[in-house]
Design a protein around this motif. Structure first.
Motif, PDB file in Angstrom:
ATOM      1  N   THR A   1      -4.786   8.336  -3.861  1.00 39.91           N
ATOM      2  CA  THR A   1      -4.871   7.091  -4.613  1.00 39.91           C
ATOM      3  C   THR A   1      -5.897   6.202  -3.938  1.00 39.91           C
ATOM      4  O   THR A   1      -6.184   6.328  -2.751  1.00 39.91           O
ATOM      5  CB  THR A   1      -3.506   6.372  -4.618  1.00 39.91           C
ATOM      6  OG1 THR A   1      -3.122   6.125  -3.276  1.00 39.91           O
ATOM      7  CG2 THR A   1      -2.449   7.199  -5.311  1.00 39.91           C
TER       8      THR A   1
ATOM      9  N   ALA B   1       0.862  -1.197   0.000  1.00 40.64           N
ATOM     10  CA  ALA B   1       0.000   0.000   0.000  1.00 40.64           C
ATOM     11  C   ALA B   1       0.890   1.237   0.000  1.00 40.64           C
ATOM     12  O   ALA B   1       1.175   1.812   1.049  1.00 40.64           O
ATOM     13  CB  ALA B   1      -0.910  -0.001   1.220  1.00 40.64           C
TER      14      ALA B   1
ATOM     15  N   LEU C   1      -3.804   6.863   5.071  1.00 37.63           N
ATOM     16  CA  LEU C   1      -4.347   6.217   3.878  1.00 37.63           C
ATOM     17  C   LEU C   1      -5.837   5.919   4.026  1.00 37.63           C
ATOM     18  O   LEU C   1      -6.586   5.990   3.055  1.00 37.63           O
ATOM     19  CB  LEU C   1      -3.575   4.928   3.588  1.00 37.63           C
ATOM     20  CG  LEU C   1      -2.160   5.104   3.026  1.00 37.63           C
ATOM     21  CD1 LEU C   1      -1.444   3.767   2.939  1.00 37.63           C
ATOM     22  CD2 LEU C   1      -2.205   5.790   1.671  1.00 37.63           C
TER      23      LEU C   1
ATOM     24  N   VAL D   1      -6.424   3.122  -2.418  1.00 39.85           N
ATOM     25  CA  VAL D   1      -5.873   1.914  -1.822  1.00 39.85           C
ATOM     26  C   VAL D   1      -6.993   1.306  -0.985  1.00 39.85           C
ATOM     27  O   VAL D   1      -7.606   1.995  -0.165  1.00 39.85           O
ATOM     28  CB  VAL D   1      -4.637   2.237  -0.944  1.00 39.85           C
ATOM     29  CG1 VAL D   1      -4.098   0.979  -0.305  1.00 39.85           C
ATOM     30  CG2 VAL D   1      -3.571   2.928  -1.755  1.00 39.85           C
TER      31      VAL D   1
ATOM     32  N   ALA E   1      -5.905  -3.841   1.627  1.00 41.56           N
ATOM     33  CA  ALA E   1      -4.464  -3.675   1.386  1.00 41.56           C
ATOM     34  C   ALA E   1      -3.819  -2.898   2.529  1.00 41.56           C
ATOM     35  O   ALA E   1      -2.700  -3.213   2.952  1.00 41.56           O
ATOM     36  CB  ALA E   1      -4.228  -2.961   0.058  1.00 41.56           C
TER      37      ALA E   1
END
Length: 147
Positions: A85, A64, A144, A87, A91
């Motif tokens: 992004t 990731a 993330l 992800v 992940a």
């Protein structure tokens, strides 16, 4: 009364020779320095710790990858953040799990190193980076997930 050395004994610097300067019979003022050499178990524990570090940092970055870059800037010189992004949560969870697994390897090898050497300095030098890697992994995983 004369204080000059006899022909049998001469003094040069800190080395005293009783045989007229024969290097095999010189007496040293200080013992030679003998540097400690780590045992094979100590080196093995450090290698296992380094492997755990690679597993905890590199493998999750492949699973990731975090995006920290800026992509565009306008005329005023202000940079816009890169678009996030996509992800998946799976992940990210897998990457965090691999980070924890690598840190457990680091932790156990650091404990083995401490038990082998008895040095608290070796333990501190091994435990502190382990904690930092886990904390950094948690921060990156949170970033993330929130992106």
């Amino acid at each position: 009364m004369s204080t000059q050395p006899s022909a049998e004994s001469s003094t040069v610097g800190h080395v005293t020779s009783s045989s007229g300067g024969d290097p095999q019979h010189e007496q040293r003022a200080l013992a030679p320095i003998r540097w400690p050499k780590p045992s094979g178990g100590t080196v093995a524990a450090l290698v296992v710790w380094a492997i755990g570090l690679v597993v905890a940092v590199v493998v999750p970055a492949i699973i990731a990858p975090p995006e920290f870059g800026m992509t565009s800037s306008d005329a005023s010189g202000t940079a816009d953040p890169a678009p996030p992004t996509s992800v998946s949560g799976t992940a990210i969870g897998l990457a965090m799990g691999v980070t924890v697994l690598g840190c457990l390897v680091m932790l156990f090898s650091a404990y083995a190193l401490h038990r082998r050497t008895g040095s608290i300095g070796a333990a501190i030098l091994a435990f502190v980076p382990t904690f930092v890697v886990v904390a950094s992994g948690a921060i990156i995983a949170t970033m993330l997930l929130l992106a």
